[in-house]
Design a protein around this motif. Sequence first.
Motif, PDB file in Angstrom:
ATOM      1  N   SER A   1       4.852  -4.920 -12.202  1.00  0.00           N
ATOM      2  CA  SER A   1       4.032  -5.545 -11.169  1.00  0.00           C
ATOM      3  C   SER A   1       2.545  -5.318 -11.403  1.00  0.00           C
ATOM      4  CB  SER A   1       4.444  -5.032  -9.792  1.00  0.00           C
ATOM      5  OG  SER A   1       4.188  -3.656  -9.677  1.00  0.00           O
ATOM      6  N   TRP A   2       2.179  -4.244 -12.101  1.00  0.00           N
ATOM      7  CA  TRP A   2       0.770  -3.987 -12.384  1.00  0.00           C
ATOM      8  C   TRP A   2       0.286  -4.751 -13.609  1.00  0.00           C
ATOM      9  CZ3 TRP A   2       1.861   1.878 -11.847  1.00  0.00           C
ATOM     10  CH2 TRP A   2       1.912   2.221 -10.504  1.00  0.00           C
ATOM     11  N   ILE A   3       1.157  -4.970 -14.572  1.00  0.00           N
ATOM     12  CA  ILE A   3       0.744  -5.598 -15.826  1.00  0.00           C
ATOM     13  C   ILE A   3       0.860  -7.126 -15.764  1.00  0.00           C
ATOM     14  CG2 ILE A   3       1.340  -5.836 -18.265  1.00  0.00           C
ATOM     15  CD1 ILE A   3       2.066  -2.915 -18.283  1.00  0.00           C
ATOM     16  N   LEU A   4       1.944  -7.624 -15.223  1.00  0.00           N
ATOM     17  CA  LEU A   4       2.200  -9.063 -15.219  1.00  0.00           C
ATOM     18  C   LEU A   4       1.565  -9.736 -14.012  1.00  0.00           C
ATOM     19  CD1 LEU A   4       5.991  -8.932 -16.134  1.00  0.00           C
ATOM     20  CD2 LEU A   4       4.092  -9.462 -17.654  1.00  0.00           C
TER      21      LEU A   4
ATOM     22  N   LEU B   1       7.189 -10.212 -10.101  1.00  0.00           N
ATOM     23  CA  LEU B   1       8.188 -10.297  -9.037  1.00  0.00           C
ATOM     24  C   LEU B   1       9.563 -10.638  -9.613  1.00  0.00           C
ATOM     25  CD1 LEU B   1       7.606 -11.842  -5.627  1.00  0.00           C
ATOM     26  CD2 LEU B   1       9.501 -12.716  -6.936  1.00  0.00           C
ATOM     27  N   ILE B   2       9.602 -11.632 -10.479  1.00  0.00           N
ATOM     28  CA  ILE B   2      10.879 -12.048 -11.079  1.00  0.00           C
ATOM     29  C   ILE B   2      11.426 -10.961 -12.005  1.00  0.00           C
ATOM     30  CG2 ILE B   2      11.937 -13.702 -12.670  1.00  0.00           C
ATOM     31  CD1 ILE B   2      10.052 -15.813 -11.428  1.00  0.00           C
ATOM     32  N   ALA B   3      10.559 -10.361 -12.806  1.00  0.00           N
ATOM     33  CA  ALA B   3      11.011  -9.304 -13.723  1.00  0.00           C
ATOM     34  C   ALA B   3      11.573  -8.114 -12.955  1.00  0.00           C
ATOM     35  CB  ALA B   3       9.861  -8.864 -14.618  1.00  0.00           C
ATOM     36  N   ALA B   4      10.889  -7.723 -11.893  1.00  0.00           N
ATOM     37  CA  ALA B   4      11.344  -6.573 -11.105  1.00  0.00           C
ATOM     38  C   ALA B   4      12.666  -6.870 -10.403  1.00  0.00           C
ATOM     39  CB  ALA B   4      10.271  -6.202 -10.081  1.00  0.00           C
ATOM     40  N   GLY B   5      12.737  -8.002  -9.728  1.00  0.00           N
ATOM     41  CA  GLY B   5      13.948  -8.330  -8.979  1.00  0.00           C
ATOM     42  C   GLY B   5      15.139  -8.611  -9.869  1.00  0.00           C
ATOM     43  N   LEU B   6      14.926  -9.424 -10.891  1.00  0.00           N
ATOM     44  CA  LEU B   6      16.038  -9.809 -11.762  1.00  0.00           C
ATOM     45  C   LEU B   6      16.525  -8.638 -12.604  1.00  0.00           C
ATOM     46  CD1 LEU B   6      17.760 -12.225 -12.556  1.00  0.00           C
ATOM     47  CD2 LEU B   6      16.107 -12.721 -14.345  1.00  0.00           C
ATOM     48  N   GLY B   7      15.596  -7.852 -13.139  1.00  0.00           N
ATOM     49  CA  GLY B   7      15.994  -6.707 -13.947  1.00  0.00           C
ATOM     50  C   GLY B   7      16.797  -5.688 -13.161  1.00  0.00           C
TER      51      GLY B   7
ATOM     52  N   ILE C   1      16.024  -8.650  -3.759  1.00  0.00           N
ATOM     53  CA  ILE C   1      15.022  -8.854  -2.708  1.00  0.00           C
ATOM     54  C   ILE C   1      14.149  -7.612  -2.527  1.00  0.00           C
ATOM     55  CG2 ILE C   1      14.722  -9.244  -0.223  1.00  0.00           C
ATOM     56  CD1 ILE C   1      17.302 -10.983  -0.407  1.00  0.00           C
ATOM     57  N   ILE C   2      14.774  -6.441  -2.467  1.00  0.00           N
ATOM     58  CA  ILE C   2      14.030  -5.201  -2.238  1.00  0.00           C
ATOM     59  C   ILE C   2      13.065  -4.915  -3.386  1.00  0.00           C
ATOM     60  CG2 ILE C   2      14.279  -2.694  -2.089  1.00  0.00           C
ATOM     61  CD1 ILE C   2      16.935  -3.288  -0.537  1.00  0.00           C
ATOM     62  N   LYS C   3      13.521  -5.057  -4.622  1.00  0.00           N
ATOM     63  CA  LYS C   3      12.657  -4.760  -5.767  1.00  0.00           C
ATOM     64  C   LYS C   3      11.561  -5.817  -5.927  1.00  0.00           C
ATOM     65  CE  LYS C   3      14.849  -1.088  -6.826  1.00  0.00           C
ATOM     66  NZ  LYS C   3      14.317   0.250  -6.719  1.00  0.00           N
ATOM     67  N   ALA C   4      11.858  -7.070  -5.575  1.00  0.00           N
ATOM     68  CA  ALA C   4      10.823  -8.102  -5.603  1.00  0.00           C
ATOM     69  C   ALA C   4       9.741  -7.797  -4.568  1.00  0.00           C
ATOM     70  CB  ALA C   4      11.436  -9.478  -5.361  1.00  0.00           C
ATOM     71  N   LEU C   5      10.145  -7.369  -3.382  1.00  0.00           N
ATOM     72  CA  LEU C   5       9.171  -6.986  -2.357  1.00  0.00           C
ATOM     73  C   LEU C   5       8.390  -5.736  -2.784  1.00  0.00           C
ATOM     74  CD1 LEU C   5      11.179  -7.607   0.921  1.00  0.00           C
ATOM     75  CD2 LEU C   5       9.283  -8.950   0.015  1.00  0.00           C
ATOM     76  N   MET C   6       9.061  -4.828  -3.452  1.00  0.00           N
ATOM     77  CA  MET C   6       8.391  -3.631  -3.977  1.00  0.00           C
ATOM     78  C   MET C   6       7.312  -4.027  -4.979  1.00  0.00           C
ATOM     79  SD  MET C   6      10.336  -0.476  -5.759  1.00  0.00           S
ATOM     80  CE  MET C   6       9.503   0.767  -6.711  1.00  0.00           C
ATOM     81  N   ALA C   7       7.595  -5.019  -5.815  1.00  0.00           N
ATOM     82  CA  ALA C   7       6.619  -5.506  -6.791  1.00  0.00           C
ATOM     83  C   ALA C   7       5.436  -6.180  -6.100  1.00  0.00           C
ATOM     84  CB  ALA C   7       7.291  -6.475  -7.766  1.00  0.00           C
ATOM     85  N   VAL C   8       5.699  -6.923  -5.028  1.00  0.00           N
ATOM     86  CA  VAL C   8       4.618  -7.578  -4.295  1.00  0.00           C
ATOM     87  C   VAL C   8       3.691  -6.542  -3.668  1.00  0.00           C
ATOM     88  CG1 VAL C   8       4.098  -9.011  -2.282  1.00  0.00           C
ATOM     89  CG2 VAL C   8       5.876  -9.715  -3.871  1.00  0.00           C
TER      90      VAL C   8
ATOM     91  N   TYR D   1      -2.564  -2.634  -6.041  1.00  0.00           N
ATOM     92  CA  TYR D   1      -3.345  -2.591  -7.268  1.00  0.00           C
ATOM     93  C   TYR D   1      -4.535  -3.547  -7.180  1.00  0.00           C
ATOM     94  CZ  TYR D   1      -4.617  -3.145 -12.154  1.00  0.00           C
ATOM     95  OH  TYR D   1      -5.312  -3.211 -13.326  1.00  0.00           O
ATOM     96  N   ALA D   2      -4.297  -4.772  -6.694  1.00  0.00           N
ATOM     97  CA  ALA D   2      -5.379  -5.750  -6.575  1.00  0.00           C
ATOM     98  C   ALA D   2      -6.445  -5.258  -5.601  1.00  0.00           C
ATOM     99  CB  ALA D   2      -4.817  -7.088  -6.132  1.00  0.00           C
ATOM    100  N   LEU D   3      -6.026  -4.634  -4.516  1.00  0.00           N
ATOM    101  CA  LEU D   3      -6.974  -4.091  -3.550  1.00  0.00           C
ATOM    102  C   LEU D   3      -7.796  -2.962  -4.171  1.00  0.00           C
ATOM    103  CD1 LEU D   3      -7.935  -4.147  -0.577  1.00  0.00           C
ATOM    104  CD2 LEU D   3      -6.197  -2.424  -0.121  1.00  0.00           C
ATOM    105  N   PHE D   4      -7.158  -2.098  -4.950  1.00  0.00           N
ATOM    106  CA  PHE D   4      -7.861  -1.004  -5.610  1.00  0.00           C
ATOM    107  C   PHE D   4      -8.890  -1.527  -6.603  1.00  0.00           C
ATOM    108  CE2 PHE D   4      -8.279   1.928  -9.205  1.00  0.00           C
ATOM    109  CZ  PHE D   4      -8.873   2.998  -8.551  1.00  0.00           C
ATOM    110  N   VAL D   5      -8.510  -2.523  -7.380  1.00  0.00           N
ATOM    111  CA  VAL D   5      -9.425  -3.089  -8.369  1.00  0.00           C
ATOM    112  C   VAL D   5     -10.612  -3.738  -7.664  1.00  0.00           C
ATOM    113  CG1 VAL D   5      -9.668  -4.902 -10.114  1.00  0.00           C
ATOM    114  CG2 VAL D   5      -7.717  -3.376 -10.175  1.00  0.00           C
ATOM    115  N   LYS D   6     -10.349  -4.446  -6.580  1.00  0.00           N
ATOM    116  CA  LYS D   6     -11.427  -5.095  -5.837  1.00  0.00           C
ATOM    117  C   LYS D   6     -12.392  -4.053  -5.261  1.00  0.00           C
ATOM    118  CE  LYS D   6     -12.180  -8.470  -2.181  1.00  0.00           C
ATOM    119  NZ  LYS D   6     -11.536  -9.300  -1.172  1.00  0.00           N
TER     120      LYS D   6
END
Length: 102
Positions: free
Chosen positions: A24-27, A33-39, A58-65, A71-76
């Motif tokens: 979720s941090w790199i992609l 989201l898809i990589a986290a949930g599907l994997g 669903i849970i891992k996709a939400l975890m990725a979001v 991460y986006a908030l920290f970078v901003k």
Amino acid sequence: MLIKIPSPLKGYINLGDGIVLIASWILPLPYGLIAAGLGSALADLFSGYVVYAPATFIIKALMAVVAYSCYALFVKKSEIHGIKSIQRNTFGVRDDPRIFSL
């Protein structure tokens, strides 16, 4: 799962959770989201926990979001407060005009 760390919620934390966060941090968001949930769902399917696979997706996709949003908030915030140069120096990129910065 090779390594299981018990969680207080009667579940387990494993190395796959770390991969979910890294993805979720790199992609970009949809791919992370898809990589986290599907994997994670595939890991449940291959481990014999077929019943839990949809909920895990669903849970891992939400975890990725959530991880991506944090991460986006920290970078901003770091760009606003001038911490960007500290991050560059941490990763070995110096503020030298002869070096192309990222």
